[in-house]
Design an enzyme around this catalytic site. Structure first.
Site, PDB file in Angstrom:
ATOM      1  N   ASP A   1       0.698  -1.214  -0.054  1.00  0.00           N
ATOM      2  CA  ASP A   1      -0.068   0.077  -0.033  1.00  0.00           C
ATOM      3  C   ASP A   1       0.785   1.218   0.168  1.00  0.00           C
ATOM      4  OD1 ASP A   1       0.868   0.142   2.539  1.00  0.00           O
ATOM      5  OD2 ASP A   1      -0.894  -0.344   3.632  1.00  0.00           O
TER       6      ASP A   1
ATOM      7  N   TYR B   1      10.839   3.970   1.546  1.00  0.00           N
ATOM      8  CA  TYR B   1      11.759   2.763   1.997  1.00  0.00           C
ATOM      9  C   TYR B   1      13.213   2.635   1.623  1.00  0.00           C
ATOM     10  CZ  TYR B   1       7.804   0.525   4.561  1.00  0.00           C
ATOM     11  OH  TYR B   1       6.786   0.261   5.359  1.00  0.00           O
TER      12      TYR B   1
HETATM   13  P1  NAD Z   1      -0.645  -8.630  13.324  1.00  0.00           P
HETATM   14  O1  NAD Z   1       0.403  -9.132  13.994  1.00  0.00           O
HETATM   15  O2  NAD Z   1      -1.573  -7.781  14.047  1.00  0.00           O
HETATM   16  O3  NAD Z   1      -1.767  -9.835  12.487  1.00  0.00           O
HETATM   17  C1  NAD Z   1      -1.232 -10.976  11.876  1.00  0.00           C
HETATM   18  C2  NAD Z   1      -1.927 -12.021  12.242  1.00  0.00           C
HETATM   19  O4  NAD Z   1      -1.622 -13.076  11.382  1.00  0.00           O
HETATM   20  C3  NAD Z   1      -2.053 -12.486  13.733  1.00  0.00           C
HETATM   21  O5  NAD Z   1      -3.417 -12.372  14.242  1.00  0.00           O
HETATM   22  C4  NAD Z   1      -1.338 -13.878  13.726  1.00  0.00           C
HETATM   23  O6  NAD Z   1      -2.038 -14.712  14.510  1.00  0.00           O
HETATM   24  C5  NAD Z   1      -1.713 -14.426  12.161  1.00  0.00           C
HETATM   25  N1  NAD Z   1      -0.898 -15.261  11.841  1.00  0.00           N
HETATM   26  C6  NAD Z   1       0.528 -15.516  11.753  1.00  0.00           C
HETATM   27  N2  NAD Z   1       0.840 -16.529  11.486  1.00  0.00           N
HETATM   28  C7  NAD Z   1      -0.081 -17.106  10.789  1.00  0.00           C
HETATM   29  C8  NAD Z   1      -0.411 -18.290  10.040  1.00  0.00           C
HETATM   30  N3  NAD Z   1       0.641 -18.864   9.519  1.00  0.00           N
HETATM   31  N4  NAD Z   1      -1.499 -18.506   9.497  1.00  0.00           N
HETATM   32  C9  NAD Z   1      -2.589 -17.627   9.600  1.00  0.00           C
HETATM   33  N5  NAD Z   1      -2.482 -16.496  10.520  1.00  0.00           N
HETATM   34  C10 NAD Z   1      -1.067 -16.211  10.974  1.00  0.00           C
HETATM   35  O7  NAD Z   1      -0.054  -7.789  12.215  1.00  0.00           O
HETATM   36  P2  NAD Z   1      -0.510  -6.340  11.558  1.00  0.00           P
HETATM   37  O8  NAD Z   1       0.328  -5.248  11.970  1.00  0.00           O
HETATM   38  O9  NAD Z   1      -1.720  -6.290  11.409  1.00  0.00           O
HETATM   39  O10 NAD Z   1       0.106  -6.784  10.005  1.00  0.00           O
HETATM   40  C11 NAD Z   1      -0.345  -8.040   9.208  1.00  0.00           C
HETATM   41  C12 NAD Z   1       0.458  -8.236   7.988  1.00  0.00           C
HETATM   42  O11 NAD Z   1       0.132  -7.215   6.898  1.00  0.00           O
HETATM   43  C13 NAD Z   1       1.913  -8.141   8.241  1.00  0.00           C
HETATM   44  O12 NAD Z   1       2.663  -9.062   7.478  1.00  0.00           O
HETATM   45  C14 NAD Z   1       2.302  -6.522   7.863  1.00  0.00           C
HETATM   46  O13 NAD Z   1       3.724  -6.599   7.453  1.00  0.00           O
HETATM   47  C15 NAD Z   1       1.560  -6.611   6.310  1.00  0.00           C
HETATM   48  N6  NAD Z   1       1.233  -5.470   6.010  1.00  0.00           N
HETATM   49  C16 NAD Z   1       1.546  -5.207   4.664  1.00  0.00           C
HETATM   50  C17 NAD Z   1       1.450  -4.134   4.069  1.00  0.00           C
HETATM   51  C18 NAD Z   1       1.881  -3.933   2.368  1.00  0.00           C
HETATM   52  O14 NAD Z   1       2.225  -2.910   2.147  1.00  0.00           O
HETATM   53  N7  NAD Z   1       2.093  -5.071   1.864  1.00  0.00           N
HETATM   54  C19 NAD Z   1       1.027  -3.018   4.532  1.00  0.00           C
HETATM   55  C20 NAD Z   1       0.328  -3.192   5.803  1.00  0.00           C
HETATM   56  C21 NAD Z   1       0.467  -4.373   6.531  1.00  0.00           C
HETATM   57  C1  G6P Z   2       3.554   0.571   4.860  1.00  0.00           C
HETATM   58  C2  G6P Z   2       4.140  -0.366   3.938  1.00  0.00           C
HETATM   59  C3  G6P Z   2       4.005  -1.718   4.511  1.00  0.00           C
HETATM   60  C4  G6P Z   2       3.886  -1.816   6.316  1.00  0.00           C
HETATM   61  C5  G6P Z   2       3.170  -0.712   6.747  1.00  0.00           C
HETATM   62  C6  G6P Z   2       3.076  -0.817   8.309  1.00  0.00           C
HETATM   63  O1  G6P Z   2       2.194   0.589   4.654  1.00  0.00           O
HETATM   64  O2  G6P Z   2       3.930  -0.614   2.809  1.00  0.00           O
HETATM   65  O3  G6P Z   2       4.707  -2.881   4.041  1.00  0.00           O
HETATM   66  O4  G6P Z   2       3.601  -3.040   6.731  1.00  0.00           O
HETATM   67  O5  G6P Z   2       3.583   0.607   6.474  1.00  0.00           O
HETATM   68  O6  G6P Z   2       3.867  -0.463   8.871  1.00  0.00           O
HETATM   69  P1  G6P Z   2       3.967  -0.388  10.552  1.00  0.00           P
HETATM   70  O7  G6P Z   2       5.334  -0.107  11.119  1.00  0.00           O
HETATM   71  O8  G6P Z   2       3.045   0.734  10.839  1.00  0.00           O
HETATM   72  O9  G6P Z   2       3.283  -1.740  10.765  1.00  0.00           O
HETATM   73 MN    MN Z   3       4.462  -2.368   1.853  1.00  0.00          MN
END
Ligand code: NAD
Ligand code: G6P
Ligand code: MN
Length: 443
Positions: free
Chosen positions: A172, A266
């Site tokens: 995102d 980043y």
């Molecule tokens: P979070 O820890 O609150 O939530 C993650 C959930 O995944 C937890 O409830 C955990 O129990 C669960 N989980 C872990 N391993 C698992 C498995 N093998 N099977 C099923 N569930 C599993 O984390 P968050 O801060 O809400 O972020 C969630 C994910 O989204 C992270 O990987 C974060 O980096 C990613 N994210 C990516 C972007 C992006 O730009 N690509 C943006 C925002 C968040």
């Molecule tokens: C941005 C990035 C994600 C990252 C998110 C949250 O949106 O693109 O990849 O997971 O920030 O980061 P934070 O440090 O808030 O968990």
């Molecule tokens: Mn990202």
């Protein structure tokens, strides 16, 4: 697809982002009708808090939508059209180590960049592939839209290990940055921009930004970048924490290296690692900030909703993070043919770059999947940086597949964030110890 209505499973049901995604699914029912939402997680307790609050919200706002939550893969992945994945293997407890262990060695400690990102990557591969396999077993026609980080390593792993799978990896950040750029130009949001972009995930550059009439917006954006980075237009965005504000400002110095392009935020971790380390507190990193901020507020609100038995009176709103993934599902389902930035196998989209690399480029999305928009050839500076970084990502996946200590040491030594092979080895040994329950056994 073009169905009457869709069944969606959110993997990582206990994620801090789940309530936002659920809200957005309900908000978009007119264009993307959903009949069933299922939450899936492997942590029943964490998921239950989020799920019970969502159940109340859905009951009050869209009782026609069926809602369930489970830790059983067969129940979660049977008869569905989309998996929206956002898992964090090892949860915040392990993110904490990803950030703090490198910092103790004077190296960048970050969720997706450098040694922390490598450690997290080695945990995520198995988690994401497991879900992909469940999806292909129980609903082989479904699409998996994946946010789970580190998206670059996950994309390389799924490309190599599950080449025929229906997964699209996304981020995102470019969308959030384009919303800022749109605001800088007096436009509404990223949809008002026509853009050219190339890179790896969390490692890319815009080379063209126009409005819909073809007017070049680069001069206006460059003026802001040179003065204040992205910081001129951050009010009202989802990233309001202090550390994000610094990141938006630091983009000014990243931009200075190549004033022909607009950089992803980043890149600061690779181009100014000394500055990043000097400005980090090894005892209080981004994990602490997220736990004290986003996690506390999301789970706090969920508890309150459950306690009061109603979601009425709470100020709940979805952000662009949720909007982006739901829009993408809608594009695949309803053939909208909108433009999305996706992380996909290169195959010529960047002409002078490794065809097998997982690159981030604009694509057109419809019911037949995605079509990459060719970005031509890229300059030497970006090409050099990307070749180094993509090699790190490929070596990490090779190390995971082959259980190779040697390749992981090479990957860490090659990372631009790590000063020497000896620091890389110390880091590797300590990260390996900390990740015993998650990494494959290395030989
Ligand atoms: P979070 O820890 O609150 O939530 C993650 C959930 O995944 C937890 O409830 C955990 O129990 C669960 N989980 C872990 N391993 C698992 C498995 N093998 N099977 C099923 N569930 C599993 O984390 P968050 O801060 O809400 O972020 C969630 C994910 O989204 C992270 O990987 C974060 O980096 C990613 N994210 C990516 C972007 C992006 O730009 N690509 C943006 C925002 C968040
Ligand atoms: C941005 C990035 C994600 C990252 C998110 C949250 O949106 O693109 O990849 O997971 O920030 O980061 P934070 O440090 O808030 O968990
Ligand atoms: Mn990202």
């Amino acid at each position: 697809m073009g169905k009457q209505s869709y069944a969606v499973t959110i993997a990582g049901g206990g994620s801090t982002y789940t309530p936002g995604v659920v809200l957005m699914l309900l908000h978009d029912m007119q264009k993307f009708p959903v009949r069933h939402i299922t939450l899936y997680d492997n942590d029943a307790e964490r998921q239950e808090t989020i799920a019970k609050a969502c159940a109340i919200y859905i009951q009050e706002n869209a009782p026609e939508v069926k809602f369930s939550y489970t830790t059983d893969p067969a129940e979660a992945f049977t008869g569905i059209d989309f998996v929206l994945a956002q898992i964090r293997v090892g949860k915040y407890e392990m993110r904490d180590k990803d950030e703090k262990i490198p910092l103790r060695h004077g190296v960048v400690g970050q969720e997706t960049c450098g040694p922390g990102g490598i450690a997290y990557g080695l945990r995520s591969i198995v988690g994401v592939i497991e879900i992909l396999d469940y999806m292909e077993k129980y609903s082989p026609d479904a699409w998996m839209l994946n946010y789970s980080n580190p998206a670059a390593i996950v994309a390389e792993a799924t490309r190599r290990l599950r080449p025929d799978s229906r997964i699209i990896n996304i981020c995102d950040m470019p969308i959030a940055l384009m919303d800022i750029m749109a605001a800088l130009c007096g436009l509404r949001d990223y949809r008002d921009l026509v853009y050219g972009y190339y890179g790896l995930n969390h490692f890319g550059w815009w080379w063209k930004i126009q409005d819909k009439s073809g007017r070049d917006l680069m001069p206006t954006i460059k003026e802001h970048m040179a003065r204040n980075g992205y910081a001129d237009a951050v009010a009202g965005l989802q990233f309001v924490d202090e550390s994000w504000l610094h990141t938006f400002q630091k983009a000014k110095d990243v931009y200075a290296l190549d004033p022909n392009t607009i950089p992803n935020t980043y890149l600061k971790y690779y181009l100014y690692p000394d500055y990043v380390v000097a400005n980090s507190d090894p005892n209080h990193t981004r994990t602490d900030e997220v736990r004290e901020g986003r996690e506390k507020s999301v789970f706090g609100m969920a508890h309150k909703i459950i306690q009061q038995g109603t979601a009425r009176g709470f100020e709940l709103k979805a952000d662009e993070h949720s909007e982006y993934i739901v829009d993408l599902a809608c594009a695949l389902a309803e053939n909208t043919r909108e433009r999305f930035m996706l992380i996909v196998p290169n195959h010529g989209a960047i002409e002078n770059f490794d065809p097998t690399a997982a690159v981030e480029v604009p694509c057109i999305v419809g019911s037949d999947g995605y079509q990459k928009i060719c970005q031509g050839s890229i300059p030497q500076f970006q090409k050099g940086l990307m070749e180094q970084q993509v090699s790190v990502e490929k070596l990490v996946v090779s190390a995971w597949v082959e259980h190779s200590y040697q390749k992981l040491w090479q990957a860490l030594s090659l990372s631009k964030t790590v000063p020497s092979a000896s620091v890389a080895k110390d880091l590797l040994d300590e990260l390996y110890e900390a990740n015993r329950n998650f990494w494959p056994e290395l030989r």
